[in-house]
Structure formats: structure tokens, C-alpha cells
Design a protein around this motif. Structure first.
Motif, PDB file in Angstrom:
ATOM      1  N   ASP A 214      -1.042  -7.216  42.555  1.00 29.93           N
ATOM      2  CA  ASP A 214      -0.767  -8.274  41.583  1.00 29.93           C
ATOM      3  C   ASP A 214      -2.018  -8.778  40.868  1.00 29.93           C
ATOM      4  O   ASP A 214      -1.962  -9.782  40.142  1.00 29.93           O
ATOM      5  CB  ASP A 214      -0.075  -9.456  42.286  1.00 29.93           C
ATOM      6  CG  ASP A 214       1.302  -9.077  42.823  1.00 29.93           C
ATOM      7  OD1 ASP A 214       1.945  -8.192  42.227  1.00 29.93           O
ATOM      8  OD2 ASP A 214       1.718  -9.664  43.839  1.00 29.93           O
ATOM      9  N   ALA A 215      -3.143  -8.098  41.054  1.00 30.91           N
ATOM     10  CA  ALA A 215      -4.382  -8.542  40.420  1.00 30.91           C
ATOM     11  C   ALA A 215      -4.265  -8.451  38.897  1.00 30.91           C
ATOM     12  O   ALA A 215      -3.655  -7.532  38.354  1.00 30.91           O
ATOM     13  CB  ALA A 215      -5.562  -7.702  40.908  1.00 30.91           C
ATOM     14  N   VAL A 216      -4.862  -9.424  38.218  1.00 29.49           N
ATOM     15  CA  VAL A 216      -4.901  -9.462  36.758  1.00 29.49           C
ATOM     16  C   VAL A 216      -6.372  -9.433  36.343  1.00 29.49           C
ATOM     17  O   VAL A 216      -7.179 -10.214  36.864  1.00 29.49           O
ATOM     18  CB  VAL A 216      -4.217 -10.735  36.222  1.00 29.49           C
ATOM     19  CG1 VAL A 216      -4.314 -10.807  34.700  1.00 29.49           C
ATOM     20  CG2 VAL A 216      -2.756 -10.774  36.661  1.00 29.49           C
ATOM     21  N   MET A 217      -6.717  -8.565  35.393  1.00 27.23           N
ATOM     22  CA  MET A 217      -8.121  -8.315  35.108  1.00 27.23           C
ATOM     23  C   MET A 217      -8.760  -9.326  34.159  1.00 27.23           C
ATOM     24  O   MET A 217      -9.948  -9.207  33.844  1.00 27.23           O
ATOM     25  CB  MET A 217      -8.299  -6.895  34.560  1.00 27.23           C
ATOM     26  CG  MET A 217      -7.890  -5.827  35.560  1.00 27.23           C
ATOM     27  SD  MET A 217      -8.141  -4.137  34.967  1.00 27.23           S
ATOM     28  CE  MET A 217      -9.880  -3.900  35.374  1.00 27.23           C
ATOM     29  N   ASP A 218      -7.999 -10.317  33.706  1.00 27.84           N
ATOM     30  CA  ASP A 218      -8.604 -11.319  32.824  1.00 27.84           C
ATOM     31  C   ASP A 218      -8.180 -12.736  33.182  1.00 27.84           C
ATOM     32  O   ASP A 218      -8.057 -13.597  32.320  1.00 27.84           O
ATOM     33  CB  ASP A 218      -8.289 -11.012  31.361  1.00 27.84           C
ATOM     34  CG  ASP A 218      -6.805 -10.901  31.061  1.00 27.84           C
ATOM     35  OD1 ASP A 218      -5.987 -11.157  31.979  1.00 27.84           O
ATOM     36  OD2 ASP A 218      -6.453 -10.552  29.920  1.00 27.84           O
ATOM     37  N   ASP A 219      -7.969 -12.986  34.486  1.00 27.44           N
ATOM     38  CA  ASP A 219      -7.586 -14.334  34.921  1.00 27.44           C
ATOM     39  C   ASP A 219      -8.732 -15.100  35.568  1.00 27.44           C
ATOM     40  O   ASP A 219      -8.551 -16.234  36.023  1.00 27.44           O
ATOM     41  CB  ASP A 219      -6.397 -14.281  35.880  1.00 27.44           C
ATOM     42  CG  ASP A 219      -6.701 -13.564  37.197  1.00 27.44           C
ATOM     43  OD1 ASP A 219      -7.802 -12.959  37.314  1.00 27.44           O
ATOM     44  OD2 ASP A 219      -5.843 -13.570  38.095  1.00 27.44           O
TER      45      ASP A 219
END
Length: 306
Positions: A214-219
Motif C-alpha cells: 500500500d506504499a505511495v511514492m509521493d505521500d
């Protein structure tokens, strides 16, 4: 934007695919009107020095051709600069490209995408992890997974994915939970026993294993996946679920979203983007908007104007 761009090539990536991939990628860029300069290098240090020189010299973009190791090297050259990064993913893992939805093992398509993004000003500012002076884009691994990497690297007599399958079996036979000391976002130090701790800026490692699904690369945050002190039998059952990301629902697995983490454990080597980072202890920081990546079109979250 300058029309001269730099193709940063690993000729040995993907068992020789890097050298072959550079040609269709360069052709696509030249067909779009760009002047292409190729950087190779005698070894990783020399290649990085040349890439940094190209960035300092004002190249319009650094287009990395290779696998995750090459992407990692390219990040060291462009992180913290305004120079956009293009990705021509032709390695064995390609987790950085996979997390961004970029073409995999299709260098002509990747070259056309980079050219279109440069002409249209389509870049995505994403976060990077940083440990000391080292940047990483996907996942930092420590524990059972990094020990598999260690063992696999020592297996000179066998190659390919089979080497790591053998390494997994060997590590399972010797498996014991690892005592860690961790600190999240400068909070209290916690002592835990865990199978592994993965620090995800991106979602996958090992060629598609969704360890931080569930990682988001721009959070502005890492997803830290902690696989607890499970037994060998439980690990055998849970580990295959990582390919679909369903392991995150197991009671022995917890996820923390943090901007920094301190990790310490005896006898554990960390890997980031598949490359050896060094022995624990270490501190990793998530740096928001650290790199600008060439992406398709103009989706939400993409900034225009290179």
C-alpha cells in the motif's frame, strides 16, 4: 529545456539486455528530435561520476537503461536536482518502474514515453528514502529477506532466480527470529523480535513481491512492514502471500507509516533497491519530492514544465 539528453546505460543488465535496449530507446528519442549522448563508465563509480557530470552540465534528462541497480545509481546522480529521470527498465527485477506503472522490457515504448513526457512537460515528483548520503527509490530490506540476498550473492555456482530459491530454502533451515531495536519518527526505542522489517518508499522488491503493497511514492511517508516473530511453519505459509500483498492481513504482520526510522540488529545487512547498503544500525529518512520522474501523459499529481 535543452534538446540534448543523456542515456545512462548498464550494458550487462538483464543478461545483456541493457546494451540491446539502449538502441531502440535512443532511436525513439532521436526520432522525437532529441540529441542523445550515451554514458557507460568502466565500473559503477566511474559511471556515477560521468552521470553526475552530465547532470551538472545541464543535460535535459538522465535516461537510465538497465535494472533496479542502474536505477539506484541514476538516483544518486539526479536526486535533489531539477534534472528529470527517465526509466528504460530491462533488468530482472524492475521494481522501481513497476511501482510507477512504466513499461517493462519494452525499450522502444519506454523511449517514446520519455520523449513524449519531455515534450509535454509531464513529470511526477516522488519521494525517495535516504540513508546517510545514499538514496533509494523502492524498498529497504532487513532480516530474513536480506539474509536470503546475502546467501544468494555467495552462490557463485548457480545463477538466475533458482539461486534465490535455493537461498530461501537454506535460510529457512537456519531461521530464527531477529532481535531488533527500532525507533519510529524519533519516538521511544522499542525492542522487538521480528522475521524481517521492510521500509517501503515503493511497493515491491525482488521482481514483484508486494512487501509494502500500500506504499505511495509521493505521500512523504514510508510504509514499514514488520513481519513478527513467526515460526518457520508460519513463515512458509505467509511468505508466498507477499506476491499478491495479502500477507498484510496476517496477524503477525504490522504496517507503520512514518517519515523516519532507526533500525538496529546484530548481524543483519540492509539492502536497498536490491543493492547492498551496509550493516545495521542505520537511520532512514523519507525525503518528499526528491526526484522528478518522466511519466505518461498528465495524470493527477503530475506537474508540467521541465
Amino acid at each position: 529545456m535543452t534538446s540534448e539528453i543523456t542515456l545512462f546505460v548498464n550494458p550487462t543488465a538483464g543478461r545483456g539486455r541493457g546494451a540491446h535496449a539502449a538502441q531502440p530507446a535512443a532511436s525513439a528519442l532521436r526520432d522525437a528530435g532529441f540529441s542523445v549522448r550515451t554514458v557507460l563508465g568502466e565500473d559503477a563509480d566511474d559511471a556515477l561520476r560521468r552521470a553526475r557530470a552530465a547532470v551538472a552540465g545541464g543535460t535535459g534528462a538522465l535516461i537510465a537503461v538497465g535494472g533496479d541497480g542502474m536505477m539506484s545509481l541514476a538516483l544518486q546522480a539526479v536526486a535533489g536536482t531539477m534534472t528529470p529521470l527517465g526509466v528504460v527498465a530491462v533488468g530482472t527485477g524492475n521494481d522501481f518502474a513497476r511501482a510507477l506503472g512504466l513499461p517493462i522490457r519494452d525499450p522502444a515504448a519506454a523511449g517514446r514515453l520519455a520523449a513524449g513526457a519531455l515534450k509535454g512537460g509531464a513529470v511526477r515528483e516522488i519521494d525517495l528514502g535516504r540513508v546517510g548520503e545514499r538514496w533509494f527509490g523502492s524498498v529497504l530490506a532487513s532480516g530474513f529477506d536480506s539474509r536470503v540476498n546475502d546467501r544468494g550473492n555467495r552462490m557463485r555456482w548457480v545463477g538466475g532466480r533458482f539461486k534465490y530459491d535455493l537461498a530461501i530454502l537454506a535460510e529457512l533451515a537456519a531461521f530464527k527470529p531477529i532481535p531488533y531495536r527500532i525507533r519510529l519518527d524519533g519516538g521511544p526505542v522499542r525492542e522487538i523480535e521480528a522475521t524481517l522489517i521492510a521500509v517501503g518508499n515503493g511497493t515491491t522488491y525482488g521482481g514483484g513481491m508486494r512487501i509494502c503493497a500500500d506504499a505511495v511514492m509521493d505521500d512523504g511517508l514510508f510504509d514499514v512492514t514488520v513481519v513478527g516473530d513467526c515460526s518457520r511453519t508460519t513463515l512458509i505459509k505467509v511468505f508466498p502471500r507477499v506476491y499478491k500483498g495479502t500477507h498484510l492481513g496476517h496477524p503477525k504482520v504490522t504496517v507503520h507509516r512514518v517519515s523516519s526510522i532507526e533500525l538496529a540488529a546484530a548481524g543483519v545487512t540492509a539492502y536497498a533497491d536490491g543493492e547492498q547498503l551496509g550493516a545495521l544500525p542505520l537511520t532512514a529518512h523519507c525525503v518528499p519530492g526528491a526526484v522528478r520522474v518522466l511519466v505518461p501523459g498528465s495524470p493527477a499529481g503530475v506537474s508540467a514544465g521541465i
